[in-house]
Design a protein around this motif. Structure first.
Motif, PDB file in Angstrom:
ATOM      1  N   GLU A 308       0.839  -1.196   0.000  1.00 53.83           N
ATOM      2  CA  GLU A 308       0.000   0.000   0.000  1.00 53.83           C
ATOM      3  C   GLU A 308       0.876   1.250   0.000  1.00 53.83           C
ATOM      4  O   GLU A 308       1.900   1.294   0.691  1.00 53.83           O
ATOM      5  CB  GLU A 308      -0.866   0.071   1.258  1.00 53.83           C
ATOM      6  N   VAL A 310      -0.202   4.844   1.119  1.00 53.56           N
ATOM      7  CA  VAL A 310      -1.363   5.468   1.754  1.00 53.56           C
ATOM      8  C   VAL A 310      -1.129   6.969   1.906  1.00 53.56           C
ATOM      9  O   VAL A 310      -0.128   7.393   2.496  1.00 53.56           O
ATOM     10  CB  VAL A 310      -1.638   4.851   3.143  1.00 53.56           C
ATOM     11  N   THR A 335      -2.916   3.877  -3.150  1.00 53.49           N
ATOM     12  CA  THR A 335      -2.968   2.784  -4.118  1.00 53.49           C
ATOM     13  C   THR A 335      -2.556   1.475  -3.466  1.00 53.49           C
ATOM     14  O   THR A 335      -1.846   1.452  -2.457  1.00 53.49           O
ATOM     15  CB  THR A 335      -2.037   3.062  -5.311  1.00 53.49           C
ATOM     16  N   VAL A 336      -3.013   0.380  -4.082  1.00 57.55           N
ATOM     17  CA  VAL A 336      -2.663  -0.973  -3.656  1.00 57.55           C
ATOM     18  C   VAL A 336      -2.147  -1.721  -4.876  1.00 57.55           C
ATOM     19  O   VAL A 336      -2.808  -1.742  -5.925  1.00 57.55           O
ATOM     20  CB  VAL A 336      -3.882  -1.715  -3.071  1.00 57.55           C
ATOM     21  N   THR A 341      -4.978  -5.209  -7.367  1.00 56.20           N
ATOM     22  CA  THR A 341      -4.755  -3.774  -7.534  1.00 56.20           C
ATOM     23  C   THR A 341      -6.034  -3.036  -7.170  1.00 56.20           C
ATOM     24  O   THR A 341      -7.143  -3.468  -7.508  1.00 56.20           O
ATOM     25  CB  THR A 341      -4.341  -3.426  -8.974  1.00 56.20           C
ATOM     26  N   ALA A 342      -5.861  -1.931  -6.464  1.00 51.01           N
ATOM     27  CA  ALA A 342      -7.016  -1.183  -5.970  1.00 51.01           C
ATOM     28  C   ALA A 342      -6.585   0.236  -5.648  1.00 51.01           C
ATOM     29  O   ALA A 342      -5.391   0.550  -5.566  1.00 51.01           O
ATOM     30  CB  ALA A 342      -7.593  -1.855  -4.721  1.00 51.01           C
ATOM     31  N   LYS A 343      -7.573   1.086  -5.463  1.00 55.58           N
ATOM     32  CA  LYS A 343      -7.312   2.410  -4.912  1.00 55.58           C
ATOM     33  C   LYS A 343      -7.837   2.446  -3.486  1.00 55.58           C
ATOM     34  O   LYS A 343      -8.795   1.741  -3.134  1.00 55.58           O
ATOM     35  CB  LYS A 343      -7.956   3.505  -5.759  1.00 55.58           C
ATOM     36  N   ILE A 344      -7.190   3.244  -2.657  1.00 54.09           N
ATOM     37  CA  ILE A 344      -7.633   3.448  -1.282  1.00 54.09           C
ATOM     38  C   ILE A 344      -8.554   4.659  -1.284  1.00 54.09           C
ATOM     39  O   ILE A 344      -8.176   5.738  -1.746  1.00 54.09           O
ATOM     40  CB  ILE A 344      -6.436   3.656  -0.340  1.00 54.09           C
ATOM     41  N   TRP A 366     -10.809  -0.255   0.482  1.00 52.99           N
ATOM     42  CA  TRP A 366     -10.223  -0.399  -0.848  1.00 52.99           C
ATOM     43  C   TRP A 366     -11.353  -0.494  -1.870  1.00 52.99           C
ATOM     44  O   TRP A 366     -12.421  -1.050  -1.584  1.00 52.99           O
ATOM     45  CB  TRP A 366      -9.425  -1.689  -0.965  1.00 52.99           C
ATOM     46  N   GLN A 367     -11.092  -0.004  -3.068  1.00 55.26           N
ATOM     47  CA  GLN A 367     -11.957  -0.279  -4.216  1.00 55.26           C
ATOM     48  C   GLN A 367     -11.087  -0.864  -5.315  1.00 55.26           C
ATOM     49  O   GLN A 367     -10.189  -0.203  -5.840  1.00 55.26           O
ATOM     50  CB  GLN A 367     -12.669   0.978  -4.717  1.00 55.26           C
ATOM     51  N   THR A 368     -11.330  -2.136  -5.652  1.00 56.76           N
ATOM     52  CA  THR A 368     -10.499  -2.822  -6.630  1.00 56.76           C
ATOM     53  C   THR A 368     -10.733  -2.250  -8.027  1.00 56.76           C
ATOM     54  O   THR A 368     -11.711  -1.540  -8.273  1.00 56.76           O
ATOM     55  CB  THR A 368     -10.802  -4.329  -6.639  1.00 56.76           C
ATOM     56  N   VAL A 376     -11.069  -2.781   5.195  1.00 57.12           N
ATOM     57  CA  VAL A 376      -9.739  -3.138   5.689  1.00 57.12           C
ATOM     58  C   VAL A 376      -9.582  -2.625   7.115  1.00 57.12           C
ATOM     59  O   VAL A 376      -9.988  -1.505   7.434  1.00 57.12           O
ATOM     60  CB  VAL A 376      -8.627  -2.535   4.802  1.00 57.12           C
TER      61      VAL A 376
END
Length: 426
Positions: A308, A310, A335-336, A341-344, A366-368, A376
């Motif tokens: 992450e 953050v 970001t993740v 992969t996802a955004k925070i 998270w939103q993938t 989380v």
């Protein structure tokens, strides 16, 4: 005494109930209850007193609200919400009851003590009294930044609401609810509800107050919250650290708002028994959601799972309070990358306790890349942080609900921190 009010459009549990538009609309007025309304042997909803709750009662209520009838055989029985007001909300609730969408009328338990389930005591295991029996402390109506319907997770039907802002009005407190607050709503298969809410308040003198509160309900029509405040010990608001505070939380999905009301019930004394209480029950086929973060036991890092990056906002320091030195750092994005992969999302925070031993409890979303919302939580002492997840049970990410993971300590990053999660090995 009951107020008679016609509401042309109302919202009940995210369902818009159509207006009753035929006939002449009566002006709002006070209505004297019929003599029979004072009897103790009536059923709520049994408007015509024939010992049955059916479509005839619904028709009588509609005629009265449209001013086609000037009175009802039992006006008290028509107040099925138990709020002392006879209006279109009572009509909508009775209709839902007759359609089998709810199994209990709110008035049947509105004055009773609500006994939480043993797994979700809300800090009042002995019972939560009706909030309105207490003294109003403050109210606020907050705009909602976003709402997310995750669907069915490992715990039940989950929705998450993210708060944008709201002004607080009260005789002893004035201030604002800050953006980024997060509200976790869980609805179980039997209609019972559990709520966890994390908010930050900034009062007019510049101090911060942290709320981590819990709520519960037998059904959606009588949700009761138990508010828990952490105010600075040295501030003029330290009275919030003691006492008993309960209240209401009302979502208006059309207006995009959440209203909360806080009542002081410290002066209410009661002894609960089978005649004056209502017990929240839970299905036995689902696990109980946890209140505390998971603690690892004899585990070590395995394969790297994700990293992450953050983004963080400025610290909101409560300082020394009833549970230690509280500091909150808002999560504003990120970001993740890695195995997914996802955004925070800009929601939640790291709710730190800086007292020895220092602990963190980060709560966020998270939103993938394909749109799935994942709750989380990463908590613990430095050197032993443990992340857990909650996601839709039939999604391709459902493995997150069962597998165990460990976390690195936060490391420095541009405008925030970087954190790596690992699969756990025992």
């Amino acid at each position: 005494m009951f107020k008679k009010v016609l509401l042309l459009t109302i919202v009940v549990s995210n369902i818009v109930v159509g207006a009753m538009t035929t006939g002449t609309v009566a002006a709002a007025q006070m209505v004297e209850p019929a003599a029979t309304a004072t009897a103790n042997n009536f059923k709520y909803g049994d408007v015509n007193m024939d010992d049955a709750v059916d479509s005839v009662d619904l028709a009588l209520m509609k005629a009265y609200l449209l001013a086609k009838a000037s009175t009802l055989p039992n006006i008290t029985a028509a107040d099925v919400t138990g709020d002392g007001t006879l209006d279109a909300l009572d009509y909508a609730v009775l209709k839902k009851y007759l359609l089998g969408l709810i199994t209990t009328l709110p008035a049947d338990g509105s004055d009773k003590i609500l006994i939480p389930h043993e797994s979700w005591t809300c800090g009042m295991a002995a019972g939560i009294p009706k909030p309105e029996k207490g003294v109003l402390v403050f109210e606020t109506t907050m705009k909602l930044q976003n709402s997310y319907d995750l669907g069915k997770t490992q715990y039940g039907q989950r929705k998450v609401f993210v708060v944008q802002s709201g002004s607080i009005t009260g005789s002893k407190i004035q201030g604002s609810v800050l953006s980024g607050g997060i509200d976790f709503q869980l609805t179980l298969s039997n209609g019972a509800m559990e709520i966890e809410q994390l908010l930050m308040i900034k009062v007019n003198d510049g101090n911060y107050i942290y709320l981590r509160s819990a709520g519960t309900a037998v059904n959606e029509n009588d949700v009761r919250m138990v508010w828990d405040f952490e105010a600075p010990n040295s501030s003029s608001y330290n009275w919030l650290n003691s006492g008993k505070y309960v209240g209401r939380r009302i979502i208006d999905s059309v207006a995009g708002t959440m209203k909360i009301s806080v009542y002081d019930v410290s002066g209410i004394n009661f002894t609960q028994d089978s005649t004056n209480s209502l017990i929240v029950t839970e299905p036995s086929d689902v696990p109980n959601q946890p209140w505390d973060f998971r603690k690892a036991s004899s585990e070590r890092n395995g394969s790297k799972f994700i990293t992450e990056a953050v983004s963080l906002g400025g610290s909101q320091s409560v300082g020394a309070s009833k549970r230690g030195n509280r500091n909150i750092i808002p999560i504003t994005g990120g970001t993740v990358t890695g195995n997914l992969t996802a955004k925070i999302l800009p929601a939640g925070a790291d709710y730190q306790n800086l007292s020895n031993p220092m602990t963190i409890d980060a709560r966020y979303l998270w939103q993938t890349d394909d749109g799935e919302i994942i709750i989380v939580r990463n908590g613990g002492q430095f050197g032993s942080l443990v992340p857990t997840f909650e996601v839709r049970a039939d999604s391709k990410y459902s493995y997150l609900n069962q597998k165990l993971y460990l976390s690195s300590d936060p490391g420095g990053g541009a405008g925030g921190v970087t954190i790596t999660f690992y699969e756990s090995i025992k």
